[in-house]
Design an enzyme around this catalytic site. Structure first.
Site, PDB file in Angstrom:
ATOM      1  N   TYR A 287       0.111  -0.031   6.645  1.00 23.25           N
ATOM      2  CA  TYR A 287       1.170  -0.952   7.134  1.00 23.25           C
ATOM      3  C   TYR A 287       2.649  -0.514   6.570  1.00 23.25           C
ATOM      4  O   TYR A 287       2.709   0.212   5.215  1.00 23.25           O
ATOM      5  CB  TYR A 287       0.806  -2.386   6.501  1.00 23.25           C
ATOM      6  CG  TYR A 287       1.799  -3.402   6.338  1.00 23.25           C
ATOM      7  CD1 TYR A 287       2.414  -4.126   7.545  1.00 23.25           C
ATOM      8  CD2 TYR A 287       2.580  -3.724   5.125  1.00 23.25           C
ATOM      9  CE1 TYR A 287       3.264  -4.965   7.458  1.00 23.25           C
ATOM     10  CE2 TYR A 287       3.681  -4.415   5.164  1.00 23.25           C
ATOM     11  CZ  TYR A 287       4.003  -5.259   6.271  1.00 23.25           C
ATOM     12  OH  TYR A 287       5.003  -6.011   6.255  1.00 23.25           O
TER      13      TYR A 287
ATOM     14  N   ASP B 241      -7.564  -3.005   2.312  1.00 24.03           N
ATOM     15  CA  ASP B 241      -6.461  -3.926   2.764  1.00 24.03           C
ATOM     16  C   ASP B 241      -7.152  -4.764   4.241  1.00 24.03           C
ATOM     17  O   ASP B 241      -7.202  -4.067   5.253  1.00 24.03           O
ATOM     18  CB  ASP B 241      -5.098  -3.391   3.285  1.00 24.03           C
ATOM     19  CG  ASP B 241      -4.158  -4.640   3.625  1.00 24.03           C
ATOM     20  OD1 ASP B 241      -4.329  -5.435   4.173  1.00 24.03           O
ATOM     21  OD2 ASP B 241      -2.879  -4.059   3.826  1.00 24.03           O
TER      22      ASP B 241
ATOM     23  N   LYS C 178      -0.800 -13.756   6.564  1.00 20.27           N
ATOM     24  CA  LYS C 178      -1.563 -13.467   8.135  1.00 20.27           C
ATOM     25  C   LYS C 178      -2.626 -14.586   8.422  1.00 20.27           C
ATOM     26  O   LYS C 178      -2.200 -15.730   8.155  1.00 20.27           O
ATOM     27  CB  LYS C 178      -1.672 -12.275   8.214  1.00 20.27           C
ATOM     28  CG  LYS C 178      -0.714 -11.167   7.458  1.00 20.27           C
ATOM     29  CD  LYS C 178       0.749 -11.179   8.341  1.00 20.27           C
ATOM     30  CE  LYS C 178       1.669 -10.391   7.589  1.00 20.27           C
ATOM     31  NZ  LYS C 178       1.530  -9.117   7.181  1.00 20.27           N
TER      32      LYS C 178
ATOM     33  N   ARG D  58       2.816 -19.250 -15.101  1.00 21.05           N
ATOM     34  CA  ARG D  58       2.712 -18.098 -14.770  1.00 21.05           C
ATOM     35  C   ARG D  58       1.411 -17.446 -14.893  1.00 21.05           C
ATOM     36  O   ARG D  58       0.637 -16.681 -14.256  1.00 21.05           O
ATOM     37  CB  ARG D  58       3.706 -17.071 -15.531  1.00 21.05           C
ATOM     38  CG  ARG D  58       3.496 -15.710 -14.950  1.00 21.05           C
ATOM     39  CD  ARG D  58       4.591 -14.718 -15.537  1.00 21.05           C
ATOM     40  NE  ARG D  58       5.676 -15.079 -16.598  1.00 21.05           N
ATOM     41  CZ  ARG D  58       5.254 -14.819 -18.008  1.00 21.05           C
ATOM     42  NH1 ARG D  58       4.146 -14.419 -18.471  1.00 21.05           N
ATOM     43  NH2 ARG D  58       6.043 -15.321 -18.843  1.00 21.05           N
TER      44      ARG D  58
HETATM   45  C1  PLP Z   1       1.935  -8.145   6.164  1.00 21.33           C
HETATM   46  C2  PLP Z   1       1.081  -7.022   5.493  1.00 21.33           C
HETATM   47  C3  PLP Z   1       1.249  -6.584   4.236  1.00 21.33           C
HETATM   48  C4  PLP Z   1       2.206  -7.048   3.244  1.00 21.33           C
HETATM   49  O1  PLP Z   1       2.227  -8.463   3.215  1.00 21.33           O
HETATM   50  P1  PLP Z   1       3.483  -9.324   2.626  1.00 21.33           P
HETATM   51  O2  PLP Z   1       2.511 -10.749   2.495  1.00 21.33           O
HETATM   52  O3  PLP Z   1       4.263  -9.286   3.910  1.00 21.33           O
HETATM   53  O4  PLP Z   1       3.975  -9.037   1.368  1.00 21.33           O
HETATM   54  C5  PLP Z   1       0.149  -5.785   3.764  1.00 21.33           C
HETATM   55  N1  PLP Z   1      -0.764  -5.235   4.655  1.00 21.33           N
HETATM   56  C6  PLP Z   1      -0.925  -5.553   5.792  1.00 21.33           C
HETATM   57  C7  PLP Z   1      -1.996  -5.186   6.830  1.00 21.33           C
HETATM   58  C8  PLP Z   1      -0.083  -6.489   6.515  1.00 21.33           C
HETATM   59  O5  PLP Z   1      -0.102  -7.154   7.492  1.00 21.33           O
END
Ligand code: PLP
Length: 385
Positions: A107, A180, A205, A54
């Site tokens: 998001y 982000d 992504k 962890r």
């Molecule tokens: C998918 C996404 C998230 C969240 O991420 P997860 O891996 O699904 O928890 C946060 N910000 C953006 C812009 C996203 O596309």
């Protein structure tokens, strides 16, 4: 990779940073260290800094080193998901009674995290439009605002925020700027070099890039912030497992070539849709008609692989187009090698219906993949009839 080669080009860092071939075997790729614990050389005598997975795991360490190099940060931290990374960051930076400014079209999962998890815990938030620096400045509460949160480009309207300008507004107020960077990926945009303090990724992504793993990351510029994040990563424990870390690291090696092809194909799709009689409007930061075009041109290398568009004929036609597509797979998420199509109003953004975040009913979002571009255009043509 040595100190010297940390300054190597992006693609070289993507392939080499974070891991030197294993001294015992010469393995070029880090093993998946499927171990929870590590033999100690005496009580409290750790080998190489590992005692329990962890706290740290060598496969995760390799991924974290790679992400830090790609975003030009001091340290990176890998999590079980993007939202796990976000929650851990907010716990590290904020206390009950604090305030944050968030994008009014963040998001959906991020919005839900603030509204349903952090606010009940005591963290106040104010949504502001990411493209409006004055509105962000006005939303800041001096002394209370600890974080300004930016997402650029946003989802699914692809609104652009000016990272440099918002960084200076945040810093003037003594707040940190969190960006982000999921939609752009570190290949197209490096927020820490533009004044941001922390970068957030859903590595699910573009970083992972193959729709085969869920993960998240934080990349931090300041070592004091890094210490807080490290403490909370270990204390909350939402870490990336070794196999997930390994898959994400494998994806990152090809990020540059994948992003270039995503962008090439997206540009072709934009050109095709812009001339199509069934299409009412194309939304893409690369278009001169896009309100964020100039800012995106300054802070992004290219304009990305996501294209949104509105069709003539309203919601019924938008749903029909999504269902007729064949090469574009009907599905949520984005950033994988395969092209995806979705209807935000009924799918990813269904939960924001009736709020300020509601998206047009005739809107379709494409995550343009890296298939042969002619096949993508032919598929859109038949789907649009
Ligand atoms: C998918 C996404 C998230 C969240 O991420 P997860 O891996 O699904 O928890 C946060 N910000 C953006 C812009 C996203 O596309």
């Amino acid at each position: 990779m040595s100190e010297q080669s940390q300054k190597a080009g992006f693609e070289t860092r993507a392939i080499h940073a974070g891991y030197d071939p294993d001294p015992m075997t010469g393995a070029v790729i880090p093993p998946i260290y499927a171990t929870s614990t590590y033999k100690q050389d005496g009580v409290g005598g750790m080998r190489g800094g590992y005692e329990y997975s962890r706290s740290a795991n060598p496969t995760r360490t390799a991924l974290e080193g790679n992400l830090a190099a790609l975003e030009e940060g001091e340290r990176a931290f890998a999590f079980a998901s993007g939202l796990a990374a976000e929650h851990t960051l907010l716990q590290a930076l904020c206390r009950p009674g604090d305030h944050v400014v968030i994008p009014n079209d963040a998001y959906g999962g991020t919005y839900r995290l603030f509204a349903k998890v952090e606010e009940p815990w005591g963290l106040a938030y104010t949504p502001a439009p990411v493209s409006d620096v004055d509105a962000i400045r006005a939303a800041i509460r001096p002394g209370e605002t600890k974080v300004v949160w930016l997402e650029t480009p946003t989802n699914p309207m692809l609104t652009i925020g000016d990272i440099e300008a918002v960084a200076s507004v945040a810093h003037d107020a003594g707040a940190l700027l969190v960006v982000d960077n999921t939609f752009a990926s570190p290949y197209l945009q490096q927020p820490l070099t533009l004044g941001a303090d922390v970068v957030v990724h859903s590595t699910t992504k573009y970083c992972g890039g193959h729709s085969d793993v869920v993960g998240g990351a934080l990349v931090v510029k300041d070592l004091e912030v890094a210490e807080k994040v490290a403490f909370h990563q270990n204390s909350i424990g939402a870490v990336a497992g070794p196999f997930d870390a390994w898959l994400t690291l494998r994806g990152l090696k090809t990020l540059g070539v994948r992003m270039d092809r995503h962008c090439d194909n997206a540009e072709k799709v934009v050109e095709f849709l812009s001339g199509h009689g069934a299409v009412a409007e194309v939304i893409y930061p690369g278009l001169e008609s896009h309100p964020g075009h100039a800012v995106a041109g300054r802070q992004m290398k290219r304009y990305g692989g996501i294209v949104s568009f509105r069709v003539n004929g309203g919601e019924a036609e938008a749903l029909a187009v999504c269902e007729r597509a064949e090469v574009f797979t009907l599905g949520e998420s984005l950033g994988g090698v395969e092209s995806l199509i979705e209807h935000p109003g009924r799918m990813t953004h269904a939960s924001v219906a009736g709020t300020d975040l509601e998206v047009p009913a005739d809107l379709i979002r494409l995550s343009v993949g890296i298939e042969t571009s002619d096949d993508l255009l032919a598929d859109l043509d038949q789907a649009l009839r």
